[in-house]
Design an enzyme around this catalytic site. Structure first.
Site, PDB file in Angstrom:
ATOM      1  N   TRP A 151       0.848  -1.194   0.000  1.00 12.73           N
ATOM      2  CA  TRP A 151       0.000   0.000   0.000  1.00 12.73           C
ATOM      3  C   TRP A 151       0.884   1.244   0.000  1.00 12.73           C
ATOM      4  CZ3 TRP A 151      -4.732  -0.930  -1.263  1.00 12.73           C
ATOM      5  CH2 TRP A 151      -5.684   0.089  -1.208  1.00 12.73           C
ATOM      6  N   ASP A 207       0.228  11.114   0.013  1.00 12.44           N
ATOM      7  CA  ASP A 207      -0.837  12.122   0.122  1.00 12.44           C
ATOM      8  C   ASP A 207      -2.162  11.459   0.497  1.00 12.44           C
ATOM      9  OD1 ASP A 207      -1.414  10.842  -2.355  1.00 12.44           O
ATOM     10  OD2 ASP A 207      -2.315  12.657  -3.142  1.00 12.44           O
ATOM     11  N   GLU A 210      -3.353   8.680  -1.545  1.00 11.50           N
ATOM     12  CA  GLU A 210      -2.552   7.458  -1.432  1.00 11.50           C
ATOM     13  C   GLU A 210      -1.721   7.176  -2.668  1.00 11.50           C
ATOM     14  OE1 GLU A 210      -5.109   4.803   1.395  1.00 11.50           O
ATOM     15  OE2 GLU A 210      -6.137   4.790  -0.522  1.00 11.50           O
ATOM     16  N   GLU A 211      -1.343   8.215  -3.362  1.00  8.30           N
ATOM     17  CA  GLU A 211      -0.645   8.000  -4.634  1.00  8.30           C
ATOM     18  C   GLU A 211       0.712   8.689  -4.718  1.00  8.30           C
ATOM     19  OE1 GLU A 211      -4.672   7.636  -7.388  1.00  8.30           O
ATOM     20  OE2 GLU A 211      -3.693   9.573  -7.159  1.00  8.30           O
ATOM     21  N   GLU A 431     -18.753   6.784  -3.879  1.00  5.35           N
ATOM     22  CA  GLU A 431     -17.545   7.611  -3.858  1.00  5.35           C
ATOM     23  C   GLU A 431     -17.555   8.620  -5.009  1.00  5.35           C
ATOM     24  OE1 GLU A 431     -13.658   5.943  -5.322  1.00  5.35           O
ATOM     25  OE2 GLU A 431     -13.105   6.149  -3.196  1.00  5.35           O
TER      26      GLU A 431
HETATM   27  C1  NOJ Z   1      -6.187   2.783  -4.093  1.00  2.00           C
HETATM   28  C2  NOJ Z   1      -6.305   4.129  -3.472  1.00  2.00           C
HETATM   29  O1  NOJ Z   1      -7.269   4.057  -2.486  1.00  2.00           O
HETATM   30  C3  NOJ Z   1      -6.678   5.183  -4.498  1.00  2.00           C
HETATM   31  O2  NOJ Z   1      -6.711   6.439  -3.912  1.00  2.00           O
HETATM   32  C4  NOJ Z   1      -5.692   5.155  -5.602  1.00  2.00           C
HETATM   33  O3  NOJ Z   1      -6.059   6.099  -6.566  1.00  2.00           O
HETATM   34  C5  NOJ Z   1      -5.639   3.768  -6.198  1.00  2.00           C
HETATM   35  N1  NOJ Z   1      -5.274   2.811  -5.180  1.00  2.00           N
HETATM   36  C6  NOJ Z   1      -4.691   3.685  -7.353  1.00  2.00           C
HETATM   37  O4  NOJ Z   1      -3.379   3.899  -6.891  1.00  2.00           O
HETATM   38  C1  NOJ Z   2      -9.339   6.222  -1.708  1.00  2.00           C
HETATM   39  C2  NOJ Z   2      -9.121   7.648  -1.390  1.00  2.00           C
HETATM   40  O1  NOJ Z   2      -8.219   8.171  -2.324  1.00  2.00           O
HETATM   41  C3  NOJ Z   2      -8.590   7.809   0.000  1.00  2.00           C
HETATM   42  O2  NOJ Z   2      -8.477   9.174   0.311  1.00  2.00           O
HETATM   43  C4  NOJ Z   2      -9.492   7.133   0.996  1.00  2.00           C
HETATM   44  O3  NOJ Z   2      -8.904   7.199   2.263  1.00  2.00           O
HETATM   45  C5  NOJ Z   2      -9.745   5.699   0.623  1.00  2.00           C
HETATM   46  N1  NOJ Z   2     -10.164   5.567  -0.749  1.00  2.00           N
HETATM   47  C6  NOJ Z   2     -10.826   5.072   1.510  1.00  2.00           C
HETATM   48  O4  NOJ Z   2     -12.022   5.768   1.370  1.00  2.00           O
END
Ligand code: NOJ
Ligand code: NOJ
Length: 610
Positions: A151, A207, A210-211, A431
């Site tokens: 992750w 960030d 999560e990227e 979402e």
């Molecule tokens: C899962 C993350 O929750 C999401 O924010 C991200 O865009 C995707 N992985 C792709 O990296």
């Molecule tokens: C993906 C989002 O990008 C992230 O901000 C969030 O924490 C997770 N999904 C779970 O909702």
């Protein structure tokens, strides 16, 4: 806001929430924004509670106090608890408790806090508690074990956001004569998070999306806020937080470097445009209803926040089909950032509503201050919505002030109306919504979407969170030289809240019934039981449950009744259709309505027994 109208607003909101627990599906096709928000706020609060363990109807298997991101278990699998989503949701619940006095929400907050004390001690791929590194882990399994898959980690906004949520509750306890609880139960948990923020704020992070690995505006602003509030709380409890005091000015100084001169750069360490709802979310997290339009903390009414609002929202105007034909100055659907491709790279409900929320926050601040100023930096924002705008300072009695604030209000409502337009008629918030058709996409029943609906509609009604006293700390003119600190971390000793000690528990309790039962068209589920309100075992007099939160993978029927505390009764779920009545099999279900101080809500969840 004068006390009386605040009371009226709170009462309306409270009545709305109370009604929510008992009413069912309400037709909302092309409802006005006001009436949609009244209905949708109630749905959203239920949506949140459904996603919190152990009793949430859509959070089966989650531990007590654990906030699940979404019940969706595949494409995407969000059946985990993210520290960020959970903390933002907890902040929304504790603020709502303070606004409305709904004690059920206080208990949710207590369960959340207890669960976080435990989670802090769970070793995980980011590390463990001994040196604090484990606190940066972004997500855990819903039974509070570590998630060990790969992750984007660590995500250093989590501990800061969690500290802010818990500090809000600790401050409320202190103001309500319960300092001991704040000190012995909550402070030790907060201390770990503050130590983490102080030690690691200058280290690389992923960030909020999560990227991107680097530095991120939302994360930095959340870190700054937590240390300011953390230090003030330490003082009130007779402790101190030297690391908060030494690091906060350094963070505030670094925060200024995200300002490009025309918008807020979302991340250092990425090759994207940097235009990102990250920064709108950062400003609304930084919102302090008592602050002036402070650029340094990017307050919603600051020139920087408004200029950024324009740049970010404009970046989505031409890329989404759903925004085609909408002219400049009219609200649009807003996503995370224009380059996004995740799950189709669509607009997000929470980003679209954040665009509204920032403007409601700003309107409140101008009203409180009694004037509004337009500068070179914010002029473009104002021109879009009020073409005669000119640089200047406008007193609240002036006609320009009135015209401009009316235009801002209409613009803000526009973003909420976009969210309304693309919310299905049952009220469920996923979402994202499709950039081409507007239909819901990606995770269903996203907890954070529901929290965003609640916070934005509260701000629209001028229901604000407590101040975090942001203005007492102006930014240093030159950045102090870095002086890193090392924290000490310990498992929080006591982690459960004592049951309130009082002689008169509430006389009635709102009992919520969740039935998980797959039905076909034409069938309805009823509660039938021994007491008069449940029809005295006559199915014709049972209580019909609501199916507006029903989906094929979570077949939820629910309803709520106000029942006398201490009463015992028996009941069963019953299915009725045109052909007759089907009782579930087995023993009657036995319930004792709680009779405890501070408990005015309880939930009973059951699977249909065929
Ligand atoms: C899962 C993350 O929750 C999401 O924010 C991200 O865009 C995707 N992985 C792709 O990296
Ligand atoms: C993906 C989002 O990008 C992230 O901000 C969030 O924490 C997770 N999904 C779970 O909702």
């Amino acid at each position: 806001m004068p006390k009386l109208s605040l009371l009226v607003a709170v009462t309306q909101f409270l009545v709305g929430l109370a009604v929510a627990r008992v009413t069912g599906l309400i037709k909302r096709e092309s409802a006005s924004l006001d009436s949609w928000l009244a209905t949708e706020s109630r749905y959203a609060l239920d949506g949140i509670l459904n996603n919190i363990g152990a009793n949430g109807g859509k959070a089966q298997g989650a531990s007590s106090g654990i906030v699940v991101a979404s019940p969706s278990k595949n494409n995407p699998d969000y059946f985990y608890t993210w520290t960020r989503d959970a903390a933002l949701t907890a902040k929304c619940l504790i603020d709502t408790f303070i606004m409305t006095g709904d004690e059920g929400l206080q208990l949710e907050m207590q369960n959340y806090i207890t669960s976080q004390a435990r989670l802090q001690t769970v070793s995980n791929p980011s590390g463990d508690l001994s040196n604090g590194e484990g606190l940066g882990e972004p997500k855990f399994n819903v039974d509070m074990t570590a998630f060990t898959g790969s992750w984007g980690r660590p995500q250093r906004d989590g501990p800061a956001l969690r500290a802010t949520a818990m500090i809000t509750y600790a401050n409320w306890l202190i103001e309500n004569g319960q300092t001991e609880k704040a000190d012995s139960i909550i402070w030790p948990i907060i201390q770990n998070d503050l130590a983490y923020v102080a030690q690691y704020w200058n280290s690389t992070t992923f960030d909020l999306w999560e990227e991107v690995e680097g530095s991120s505006f939302f994360t930095t602003v959340a870190q700054y806020r937590s240390l300011i509030e953390g230090s003030a709380l330490a003082d009130k409890l007779g402790h101190s937080c030297p690391a908060c005091d030494s690091q906060a000015p350094q963070i505030l100084c670094m925060l200024q470097s995200y300002w490009t001169g025309s918008f807020i750069l979302a991340n250092f360490g990425s090759d994207r445009s940097g235009k990102d709802a990250n920064c709108i979310l950062g400003s609304i997290h930084s919102f302090d209803p008592s602050a002036d339009c402070n650029d340094a903390t990017f307050q919603p009414c600051s020139a920087r926040a408004l200029a950024n609002h324009k740049v970010v929202t404009d970046s989505f105007r031409s890329i989404y089909d759903v925004n085609k034909g909408i002219s400049q100055g009219q609200a649009v659907a807003v996503g995370r950032y224009p380059e996004d491709v995740y799950q189709g790279g669509n607009p997000w409900y929470l980003c679209t509503m954040a665009a509204a929320e920032l403007l409601y926050d700003a309107l409140y601040q101008w009203e409180r201050i009694g004037s509004l100023s337009i500068s070179d930096i914010s002029l473009g924002f104002f021109r879009d919505i009020y073409s005669a705008s000119a640089v200047g300072e406008y007193e609240s009695s002036s006609s320009v002030y009135k015209d401009v604030t009316a235009a801002v209000r209409a613009y803000a409502d526009g973003f909420m109306s976009v969210a309304q337009k693309y919310t299905p008629s049952n009220g469920a918030l996923a979402e994202q919504f499709s950039r081409s058709t507007g239909s819901p996409v990606s995770a269903s029943d996203l907890t954070w979407s529901y929290a965003a609906l609640l916070t934005s509609s509260q701000r629209r009604s001028k229901l604000n969170p407590p101040s975090w006293n942001s203005t007492s700390n102006p930014p240093p003119s030159t950045c102090p030289s870095p002086s890193p600190v090392t924290g000490t971390y310990k498992p929080a000793p006591t982690t459960t809240f004592p049951t309130p000690d009082c002689s008169d528990p509430p006389e009635t309790v709102s009992v919520r019934f969740n039935a998980l039962v797959s039905t076909t068209v034409g069938q309805n589920v009823y509660l039938v039981g021994s007491v008069p309100e449940l029809g005295k075992w006559d199915p014709a007099d049972g209580v019909k449950l609501n199916a507006n939160e029903y989906s094929s993978f979570v077949p939820l029927w629910y309803g709520a009744l106000e029942m006398a505390s201490g009463t015992g009764f028996e009941f069963k779920f019953v299915i009725r259709d045109g052909n007759g009545v089907v009782w579930e099999t087995g023993e009657n279900r036995k319930v004792e309505v709680l009779q405890e101080c501070g408990v005015s809500n309880m939930t009973i969840t059951g699977n249909w027994r065929s």
